[in-house]
Motif scaffolding. Structure first.
Motif, mmCIF file in Angstrom:
data_model
loop_
_atom_site.group_PDB
_atom_site.id
_atom_site.type_symbol
_atom_site.label_atom_id
_atom_site.label_comp_id
_atom_site.label_asym_id
_atom_site.label_seq_id
_atom_site.Cartn_x
_atom_site.Cartn_y
_atom_site.Cartn_z
ATOM 1 N N TYR A 1 0.822 -1.221 0.000
ATOM 2 C CA TYR A 1 0.000 0.000 0.000
ATOM 3 C C TYR A 1 0.851 1.265 0.000
ATOM 4 O O TYR A 1 0.515 2.251 -0.669
ATOM 5 C CB TYR A 1 -0.953 -0.003 1.202
ATOM 6 N N LEU A 2 1.951 1.260 0.720
ATOM 7 C CA LEU A 2 2.820 2.439 0.742
ATOM 8 C C LEU A 2 3.380 2.718 -0.645
ATOM 9 O O LEU A 2 3.459 3.878 -1.075
ATOM 10 C CB LEU A 2 3.954 2.234 1.745
ATOM 11 N N ALA A 3 3.764 1.660 -1.357
ATOM 12 C CA ALA A 3 4.307 1.835 -2.706
ATOM 13 C C ALA A 3 3.258 2.401 -3.646
ATOM 14 O O ALA A 3 3.534 3.337 -4.417
ATOM 15 C CB ALA A 3 4.834 0.499 -3.231
ATOM 16 N N VAL A 4 2.038 1.870 -3.589
ATOM 17 C CA VAL A 4 0.985 2.340 -4.494
ATOM 18 C C VAL A 4 0.588 3.784 -4.172
ATOM 19 O O VAL A 4 0.435 4.614 -5.072
ATOM 20 C CB VAL A 4 -0.243 1.403 -4.425
ATOM 21 N N PHE A 5 0.429 4.095 -2.885
ATOM 22 C CA PHE A 5 0.103 5.476 -2.503
ATOM 23 C C PHE A 5 1.188 6.437 -2.976
ATOM 24 O O PHE A 5 0.890 7.527 -3.487
ATOM 25 C CB PHE A 5 -0.053 5.579 -0.982
ATOM 26 N N ALA A 6 2.452 6.041 -2.834
ATOM 27 C CA ALA A 6 3.552 6.916 -3.253
ATOM 28 C C ALA A 6 3.557 7.096 -4.766
ATOM 29 O O ALA A 6 3.786 8.206 -5.272
ATOM 30 C CB ALA A 6 4.877 6.337 -2.772
ATOM 31 N N ILE A 7 3.316 6.018 -5.504
ATOM 32 C CA ILE A 7 3.293 6.115 -6.967
ATOM 33 C C ILE A 7 2.184 7.056 -7.422
ATOM 34 O O ILE A 7 2.381 7.927 -8.285
ATOM 35 C CB ILE A 7 3.116 4.714 -7.591
ATOM 36 N N VAL A 8 1.003 6.886 -6.831
ATOM 37 C CA VAL A 8 -0.135 7.719 -7.228
ATOM 38 C C VAL A 8 0.108 9.191 -6.892
ATOM 39 O O VAL A 8 -0.225 10.092 -7.677
ATOM 40 C CB VAL A 8 -1.418 7.215 -6.525
ATOM 41 N N ALA A 9 0.720 9.454 -5.737
ATOM 42 C CA ALA A 9 0.882 10.833 -5.278
ATOM 43 C C ALA A 9 2.112 11.516 -5.878
ATOM 44 O O ALA A 9 2.070 12.710 -6.221
ATOM 45 C CB ALA A 9 0.975 10.863 -3.749
ATOM 46 N N ILE A 10 3.224 10.777 -6.029
ATOM 47 C CA ILE A 10 4.502 11.405 -6.380
ATOM 48 C C ILE A 10 4.845 11.271 -7.857
ATOM 49 O O ILE A 10 5.415 12.196 -8.461
ATOM 50 C CB ILE A 10 5.634 10.804 -5.509
ATOM 51 N N ASP A 11 4.499 10.122 -8.464
ATOM 52 C CA ASP A 11 4.911 9.883 -9.851
ATOM 53 C C ASP A 11 4.478 10.987 -10.830
ATOM 54 O O ASP A 11 5.288 11.426 -11.649
ATOM 55 C CB ASP A 11 4.385 8.528 -10.329
ATOM 56 N N PRO A 12 3.213 11.476 -10.782
ATOM 57 C CA PRO A 12 2.844 12.556 -11.720
ATOM 58 C C PRO A 12 3.725 13.796 -11.564
ATOM 59 O O PRO A 12 4.010 14.487 -12.565
ATOM 60 C CB PRO A 12 1.388 12.858 -11.343
ATOM 61 N N LEU A 13 4.169 14.090 -10.352
ATOM 62 C CA LEU A 13 5.002 15.266 -10.127
ATOM 63 C C LEU A 13 6.387 15.097 -10.740
ATOM 64 O O LEU A 13 6.904 16.000 -11.412
ATOM 65 C CB LEU A 13 5.125 15.535 -8.627
ATOM 66 N N ILE A 14 6.992 13.916 -10.512
ATOM 67 C CA ILE A 14 8.326 13.677 -11.060
ATOM 68 C C ILE A 14 8.268 13.517 -12.579
ATOM 69 O O ILE A 14 9.118 14.038 -13.312
ATOM 70 C CB ILE A 14 8.963 12.425 -10.407
ATOM 71 N N TYR A 15 7.246 12.808 -13.056
ATOM 72 C CA TYR A 15 7.115 12.563 -14.503
ATOM 73 C C TYR A 15 6.954 13.863 -15.276
ATOM 74 O O TYR A 15 7.418 13.999 -16.415
ATOM 75 C CB TYR A 15 5.923 11.645 -14.752
ATOM 76 N N SER A 16 6.329 14.871 -14.661
ATOM 77 C CA SER A 16 6.094 16.146 -15.341
ATOM 78 C C SER A 16 7.362 16.980 -15.504
ATOM 79 O O SER A 16 7.364 17.971 -16.240
ATOM 80 C CB SER A 16 5.057 16.967 -14.569
ATOM 81 N N LEU A 17 8.448 16.574 -14.844
ATOM 82 C CA LEU A 17 9.690 17.343 -14.946
ATOM 83 C C LEU A 17 10.313 17.259 -16.341
ATOM 84 O O LEU A 17 11.076 18.135 -16.742
ATOM 85 C CB LEU A 17 10.700 16.841 -13.898
ATOM 86 N N TRP A 18 10.008 16.192 -17.066
ATOM 87 C CA TRP A 18 10.579 16.010 -18.413
ATOM 88 C C TRP A 18 9.595 15.247 -19.280
ATOM 89 O O TRP A 18 9.052 14.234 -18.848
ATOM 90 C CB TRP A 18 11.912 15.257 -18.318
ATOM 91 N N LYS A 19 9.335 15.722 -20.466
ATOM 92 C CA LYS A 19 8.403 15.075 -21.396
ATOM 93 C C LYS A 19 9.155 14.677 -22.668
ATOM 94 O O LYS A 19 9.276 15.475 -23.605
ATOM 95 C CB LYS A 19 7.246 16.019 -21.729
ATOM 96 N N PRO A 20 9.709 13.472 -22.713
ATOM 97 C CA PRO A 20 10.423 13.029 -23.919
ATOM 98 C C PRO A 20 9.506 12.988 -25.136
ATOM 99 O O PRO A 20 8.312 12.684 -25.033
ATOM 100 C CB PRO A 20 10.906 11.619 -23.536
ATOM 101 N N LYS A 21 10.075 13.276 -26.301
ATOM 102 C CA LYS A 21 9.277 13.312 -27.531
ATOM 103 C C LYS A 21 9.036 11.917 -28.102
ATOM 104 O O LYS A 21 8.035 11.695 -28.792
ATOM 105 C CB LYS A 21 9.983 14.167 -28.578
ATOM 106 N N TYR A 22 9.965 11.014 -27.865
ATOM 107 C CA TYR A 22 9.889 9.704 -28.504
ATOM 108 C C TYR A 22 9.402 8.635 -27.529
ATOM 109 O O TYR A 22 9.551 8.755 -26.309
ATOM 110 C CB TYR A 22 11.255 9.320 -29.080
ATOM 111 N N TRP A 23 8.834 7.563 -28.097
ATOM 112 C CA TRP A 23 8.151 6.545 -27.300
ATOM 113 C C TRP A 23 9.091 5.840 -26.338
ATOM 114 O O TRP A 23 8.799 5.701 -25.147
ATOM 115 C CB TRP A 23 7.509 5.524 -28.238
ATOM 116 N N LEU A 24 10.246 5.344 -26.813
ATOM 117 C CA LEU A 24 11.142 4.561 -25.975
ATOM 118 C C LEU A 24 11.704 5.370 -24.800
ATOM 119 O O LEU A 24 11.620 4.917 -23.648
ATOM 120 C CB LEU A 24 12.286 3.978 -26.816
ATOM 121 N N PRO A 25 12.264 6.582 -25.049
ATOM 122 C CA PRO A 25 12.723 7.372 -23.896
ATOM 123 C C PRO A 25 11.600 7.685 -22.902
ATOM 124 O O PRO A 25 11.817 7.713 -21.692
ATOM 125 C CB PRO A 25 13.275 8.655 -24.529
#
Length: 679
Positions: free
Chosen positions: A362-386
């Motif tokens: 549960y701690l892992a899932v809560f952290a992914i839901v809460a934190i991942d969108p914030l970290i993921y938004s720091l960089w938006k790669p143009k290509y699929w693999l990156p």
């Protein structure tokens, strides 16, 4: 988003609080029922008053939360099997050490130990009296005898033995672990003492076990290597008993152990595959309803086959809620879904709250839901693999933020290369699981081509090899990290406030973050002031002597270990990590310890103790000295006799009898645990 704005989350928090209170402070079922009934009645009265006056009052919310806490206490009390009228402990309460005729059924097969095969059993009868409850069964290993099967029923005559508590400080408390599964005793039996009973009853656990056994039998002709077959059983069937210690350690040190635990990742992939297969059903009338019923049924069947562990139960419950909500065309909020799944699971299995897998899941899932969108938004790669690699990395890092404090508390190590393991394995895990399911399905219908089995076995081999390589990078594996429960609390506070400030920089968040930093520093200071000092310990170690003396954040060790025992022994490691001790020194075992005004005389196999000028307060007997204990007591007049684990059992029993007769305190480390003296 403020999580506590969701009512179900508030109620779940109250339920967790109630379960914790109910476990730490057990109450009678009658008291729990009366308290819960009174609070629910009060809640109904306040609800009717509030509805009639069209006003909200603080009393309704307060009573609702108190009622949920009481429900948590009641749930814990009801599920405690000792409260059942015919629990076996009530039958053997007066003669626990005597022989009992026990009828039992095999419930679960555990990972075998060095000398015993281990099982969890359900008690049916004790001395011809109907009984209930679970206990631990230890069968002496015999290579000529087959292992016991789930659902088999046996009769045996044996005494119930108490579970052994940890004999040394900060060791794993297996007794407490089993207590949370309502297991309070253990049986030791030889195969010759087991008498099978004919029966026709079958449980769901038995059906699942036979299915797993049938699958493994079907895979035998394809000559998978033992490590490969063990990983297949862990990935697909949720069974990790056959994983070798070397492979398991490799996955742990590489930060990839979660791959072997059937959890949300595995269940989510399975749900995607099943949703694709059943997609055509949506074209028919009531097709979506039929699809939902099939999906939920298959998911729970899979959970049963995987052993209904805490992580898989959490994942299947959560995805079942999501599946039902999609069928009802109801919008779902991931926080609500997580809270509902946790709420339902804890109502049915309240002791899951103390399960490490449940907590980490549960701690892992809560952290992914809460934190991942914030970290993921720091960089938006143009290509699929990156983009996929970046998102895998952000999910992995987010999960680590959620589990690091608890993981350090339980396991005291941190795999620095966890992100490499996950970046390489996770993108292919869906393919590995999907191909694994196909391999099992084709093997079940005898249509599995040998080359497909060989390819899949080679994929598992490559995964094991890569994980093994990562785990050997010792420079990136941080071990023996001292981390107390206080640190868990303050570091979660630091992580939450730090992430809030990092992604939303304002004065309020900066103030909260700085307060968290001060709290963490205060915890370090508190810990430094409370480290053990001036402490003498006689540890318990079978066939050897191990003595420690703690002075100024240093422990001085004296032992008679051989080279193999010294390399494998974890007693000192557990003690130093648990007490935040940073250094240790070694010395030979002296004949005398002078601890301020308390002298401890050590008498070894030579049996020398005739020191007329010294009157020791304590005498430590080690390596079975051939002495006349009565004469020693008359000569030295000690206040306490200590016998460590290096002595013969017959010697210790004789010494204990003499001390009891002379009313002299006797400390046997094999019974009472390590002898600890503060001076």
């Amino acid at each position: 988003m403020r999580l506590l704005n969701f009512t179900i989350i508030k109620l779940t928090v109250c339920l967790i609080l109630g379960i914790t209170i109910g476990y730490l402070n057990p109450v009678s079922i009658l008291f729990a029922l009366l308290t819960t009934g009174f609070l629910l009645l009060s809640l109904l009265i306040f609800y009717l008053i509030a509805r009639k006056s069209f006003t909200k009052t603080i009393w309704f919310g307060s009573i609702a939360f108190l009622a949920m806490v009481s429900i948590g206490i009641l749930t814990t009390t009801i599920h405690n099997q000792k409260n059942v009228a015919n629990h076996y402990t009530k039958v053997i309460s007066n003669n626990i050490d005597s022989l009992n005729t026990v009828t039992f059924r095999i419930r679960e097969v555990l990972k075998p130990g060095n000398y015993y095969d281990k099982y969890i059993i359900d008690i049916f009868e004790v001395n011809s009296t109907k009984a209930s409850g679970k206990t631990l069964l230890n069968i002496h290993k015999d290579s000529l005898k087959p292992s016991l099967k789930v659902d088999e029923i046996y009769i045996s005559r044996t005494p119930f033995k108490n579970l052994i508590p940890p004999l040394n400080p900060h060791q794993f408390d297996y007794k407490s672990y089993l207590k949370k599964q309502y297991i309070f005793h253990q049986l030791f039996i030889n195969n010759e003492s087991l008498f099978p009973v004919d029966h026709k009853t079958t449980t769901l656990f038995g059906i699942a076990a036979r299915l797993r056994q049938h699958i493994n039998k079907k895979l035998e002709p394809y000559h998978f290597k033992p490590d490969e077959l063990a990983i297949i059983n862990a990935l697909i069937l949720g069974q990790r008993q056959d994983i070798s210690k070397a492979v398991y350690t490799s996955y742990t040190n590489a930060g990839a152990i979660h791959i072997l635990a059937v959890s949300g990742l595995h269940v989510g992939i399975l749900l995607l595959i099943l949703s694709f297969i059943f997609k055509p059903l949506e074209r028919f009338k009531h097709g979506k309803l039929i699809k939902t019923i099939l999906l939920v049924s298959i998911l729970w069947s899979f959970a049963l086959i995987a052993g209904l562990s805490a992580s898989v139960t959490r994942a299947v419950t959560m995805f079942s809620i999501v599946t039902i909500a999609l069928n009802l065309k109801r919008p779902t909020n991931i926080y609500n879904t997580l809270a509902i799944s946790m709420f339902v699971i804890l109502l049915v299995k309240p002791m899951f709250l103390f399960d490490v897998g449940f907590q980490l899941s549960y701690l892992a899932v809560f952290a992914i839901v809460a934190i991942d969108p914030l970290i993921y938004s720091l960089w938006k790669p143009k290509y699929w693999l990156p983009d996929k690699l970046w998102h895998t990395f952000t999910i992995t890092v987010s999960a680590q933020f959620g589990i690091i404090p608890v993981s350090l508390y339980y396991f005291h190590q941190f795999p620095g290369l966890f992100f490499i393991s996950n970046l390489v394995i996770i993108p292919f895990l869906g393919f590995i699981l999907g191909l694994g399911l196909l391999v099992i399905l084709l093997a079940m219908i005898n249509c599995l081509p040998q080359f497909v089995a060989d390819v899949y076995g080679y994929i598992i081999y490559l995964m094991n090899t890569f994980i093994g390589w990562v785990s050997k990078q010792d420079a990136f594996l941080l071990k023996d990290i001292s981390f107390s429960l206080l640190y868990v609390i303050v570091f979660y506070l630091l992580i939450i406030t730090g992430i809030r400030f990092l992604f939303k920089r304002n004065y309020k968040n900066l103030k909260l973050f700085l307060i968290a930093v001060l709290v963490v520093q205060s915890a370090f200071i508190f810990n430094a002031l409370n480290k053990p000092s001036n402490e003498f310990i006689v540890f318990h170690k079978s066939r050897f002597s191990l003595i420690g003396q703690t002075l100024n954040n240093t422990i001085i060790i004296a032992n008679d270990f051989d080279s193999i025992t010294k390399s494998t022994n974890n007693i000192i490691r557990d003690y130093t990590v648990g007490n935040h001790i940073e250094t240790f020194e070694e010395q030979s075992i002296p004949y005398l310890y002078q601890l301020n005004k308390k002298n401890i005389l050590v008498v070894d196999s030579l049996g020398i103790y005739n020191i007329r000028t010294l009157k020791p307060k304590y005498v430590l007997l080690r390596q079975s000295p051939k002495i006349n204990l009565n004469r020693l007591i008359d000569s030295l007049n000690p206040k306490l006799i200590i016998a460590d684990g290096s002595n013969y059992k017959s010697y210790v029993e004789r010494w204990e009898h003499i001390c009891r007769k002379r009313k002299l305190p006797f400390h046997q480390t094999s019974k009472k645990g390590a002898f600890i003296l503060k001076y």
